[in-house]
Write a protein that holds these residues in place. Structure first.
Motif, PDB file in Angstrom:
ATOM      1  N   SER A   1       0.990  -1.228   0.056  1.00  0.00           N
ATOM      2  CA  SER A   1       0.123  -0.058  -0.041  1.00  0.00           C
ATOM      3  C   SER A   1       0.792   1.165  -0.074  1.00  0.00           C
ATOM      4  O   SER A   1       1.926   1.334   0.838  1.00  0.00           O
TER       5      SER A   1
ATOM      6  N   ASN B   1       0.210   5.521   0.092  1.00  0.00           N
ATOM      7  CA  ASN B   1      -0.641   6.388   0.373  1.00  0.00           C
ATOM      8  C   ASN B   1       0.034   7.798  -0.149  1.00  0.00           C
ATOM      9  O   ASN B   1       0.920   8.615   0.699  1.00  0.00           O
TER      10      ASN B   1
ATOM     11  N   ASN C   1       0.258  11.935  -1.410  1.00  0.00           N
ATOM     12  CA  ASN C   1      -0.206  12.902  -1.371  1.00  0.00           C
ATOM     13  C   ASN C   1      -0.062  13.602  -2.805  1.00  0.00           C
ATOM     14  O   ASN C   1       1.205  14.178  -3.200  1.00  0.00           O
TER      15      ASN C   1
ATOM     16  N   ALA D   1     -10.932   8.579   2.044  1.00  0.00           N
ATOM     17  CA  ALA D   1      -9.672   9.519   2.261  1.00  0.00           C
ATOM     18  C   ALA D   1      -9.159  10.031   0.957  1.00  0.00           C
ATOM     19  O   ALA D   1      -8.057  10.571   0.896  1.00  0.00           O
TER      20      ALA D   1
ATOM     21  N   ARG E   1      -8.600   5.799  -4.683  1.00  0.00           N
ATOM     22  CA  ARG E   1      -7.794   4.584  -4.321  1.00  0.00           C
ATOM     23  C   ARG E   1      -7.961   3.986  -5.608  1.00  0.00           C
ATOM     24  O   ARG E   1      -8.517   4.111  -6.587  1.00  0.00           O
TER      25      ARG E   1
ATOM     26  N   PHE F   1      -5.337  12.759  -1.655  1.00  0.00           N
ATOM     27  CA  PHE F   1      -4.422  11.483  -1.446  1.00  0.00           C
ATOM     28  C   PHE F   1      -4.967  10.658  -2.666  1.00  0.00           C
ATOM     29  O   PHE F   1      -6.284  10.369  -2.758  1.00  0.00           O
TER      30      PHE F   1
ATOM     31  N   ARG G   1      -4.661   6.441  -2.741  1.00  0.00           N
ATOM     32  CA  ARG G   1      -4.106   5.176  -2.022  1.00  0.00           C
ATOM     33  C   ARG G   1      -3.881   4.128  -3.285  1.00  0.00           C
ATOM     34  O   ARG G   1      -5.052   3.813  -4.082  1.00  0.00           O
TER      35      ARG G   1
ATOM     36  N   GLN H   1      -3.061   0.506  -4.078  1.00  0.00           N
ATOM     37  CA  GLN H   1      -2.603  -0.884  -3.599  1.00  0.00           C
ATOM     38  C   GLN H   1      -1.931  -1.851  -4.763  1.00  0.00           C
ATOM     39  O   GLN H   1      -2.600  -1.743  -5.758  1.00  0.00           O
TER      40      GLN H   1
ATOM     41  N   THR I   1       5.834   6.726   1.510  1.00  0.00           N
ATOM     42  CA  THR I   1       4.265   6.478   1.382  1.00  0.00           C
ATOM     43  C   THR I   1       3.905   5.159   1.529  1.00  0.00           C
ATOM     44  O   THR I   1       2.530   4.975   1.816  1.00  0.00           O
TER      45      THR I   1
ATOM     46  N   LYS J   1       2.486   2.179   3.550  1.00  0.00           N
ATOM     47  CA  LYS J   1       1.952   1.911   4.756  1.00  0.00           C
ATOM     48  C   LYS J   1       1.511   0.414   4.974  1.00  0.00           C
ATOM     49  O   LYS J   1       0.978  -0.312   4.141  1.00  0.00           O
TER      50      LYS J   1
END
Length: 310
Positions: free
Chosen positions: A120, A122, A124, A217, A220, A258, A260, A262, A285, A287
């Motif tokens: 993952s 994340n 910005n 958030a 994604r 953001f 995200r 994956q 970044t 996570k």
């Protein structure tokens, strides 16, 4: 007491791309507790309805870790048995973030189809900039063919892509698929995605970048990579990360804070994957979602095929 309720208007946005027509191979249920919606899951029936893929399982955050999910799963399986008599197997993608490694050494989940690292990032988008060391000329070294939807369909149909998937099980953004029939293939190619392959005639690797979609958030997306060589993995990482940040998509158009990302790949390819992440300056970044007590260096996605009737 738990009850399985009908789809409600307030959840339409969660299923806005679903086909909920009569006789559809797609089905959705919500779980209610005292008339309050506390979770939901989606199904897709494949392999001439013999196998049902389960995905999108969610439990209300305040109820997680309290046994509600297990009770919901029992109800869910009862619902399938009662309403879909011809279905023999379930196909599920299971994260390990709430389960110890020992849980996956048992047979309770059924036949393991695959195990992938789930990395993952994340990012910005208002702060991140692709390093100056990576430009058009550098990316050209990793350039591979991007498939049209019809080309993707054709390579699934003739088996040249599915043979690259462990146990011929394709997965795209946590949705497991066994593309055996024409309907199954149509389900696989239905979503907006960027599919990249190393060779159009004799592919040895491919990857699927799902178009970004909104989440609490920000946005994604996912990159599912299929291949066995480190060099292949590096190429797919670099081309698809480049696509994430340079090709116009919902996240870049909305100027979301953001994104995200994956990314899924085999365990033995972790070193090559981390090298590509470093090339893009994305180390900070990363996570890790698993709790510290599990003592892991990476999260994972498992896919299991299990008999509905035992």
């Amino acid at each position: 007491m738990f009850e399985i309720g009908p789809i409600r208007k307030s959840l339409n946005i969660l299923f806005k791309k679903s086909s909920l027509k009569e006789n559809s191979k797609r089905d959705n249920i919500v779980f209610t507790l005292n008339d309050e919606i506390i979770g939901f899951e989606s199904f897709y029936f494949m392999n001439n309805n013999k196998t049902v893929a389960r995905f999108g399982f969610r439990v209300k955050q305040s109820l997680r870790g309290k046994g509600y999910g297990r009770q919901m799963l029992v109800l869910l399986l009862d619902y399938l048995k009662e309403n879909f008599k011809d279905t023999e197997f379930t196909l599920s993608a299971i994260p390990d973030i709430n389960l110890p490694d020992s849980a996956f050494n048992e047979t309770k989940f059924g036949q393991r189809m695959t195990k992938y690292v789930a990395l993952s990032l994340n990012v910005n988008l208002n702060q991140y900039k692709i390093p100056d060391t990576i430009g058009e000329d550098e990316i050209a070294k990793f350039k591979m063919a991007t498939l049209s939807k019809s080309q993707f369909h054709g390579l699934l149909q003739n088996g040249r892509l599915t043979q690259l998937c462990p146990n011929k099980c394709l997965h795209m953004n946590w949705v497991p698929i066994l593309p055996q029939t024409e309907d199954d293939i149509e389900f696989a190619v239905r979503k907006k995605a960027t599919v990249v392959v190393d060779d159009l005639e004799n592919p040895q690797s491919f990857s699927v970048l799902t178009d970004p979609f909104p989440c609490p958030a920000g946005y994604r997306t996912s990159i599912d990579i299929f291949g066995s060589e480190d060099e292949q993995i590096t190429k797919h990482f670099c081309q698809q990360l480049w696509n994430c940040f340079t090709v116009e998509n919902e996240a870049t158009k909305s100027k979301s804070d953001f994104l995200r990302i994956q990314i899924y790949f085999l365990e033995e390819q972790l070193a090559a994957a981390l090298k590509a992440v470093e090339m893009f300056g994305l180390e900070s970044t990363q996570k890790l979602v698993s709790p510290p007590e599990f003592n892991r260096t990476s999260d994972h996605m498992y896919i299991y095929k299990d008999r509905l009737y035992k």
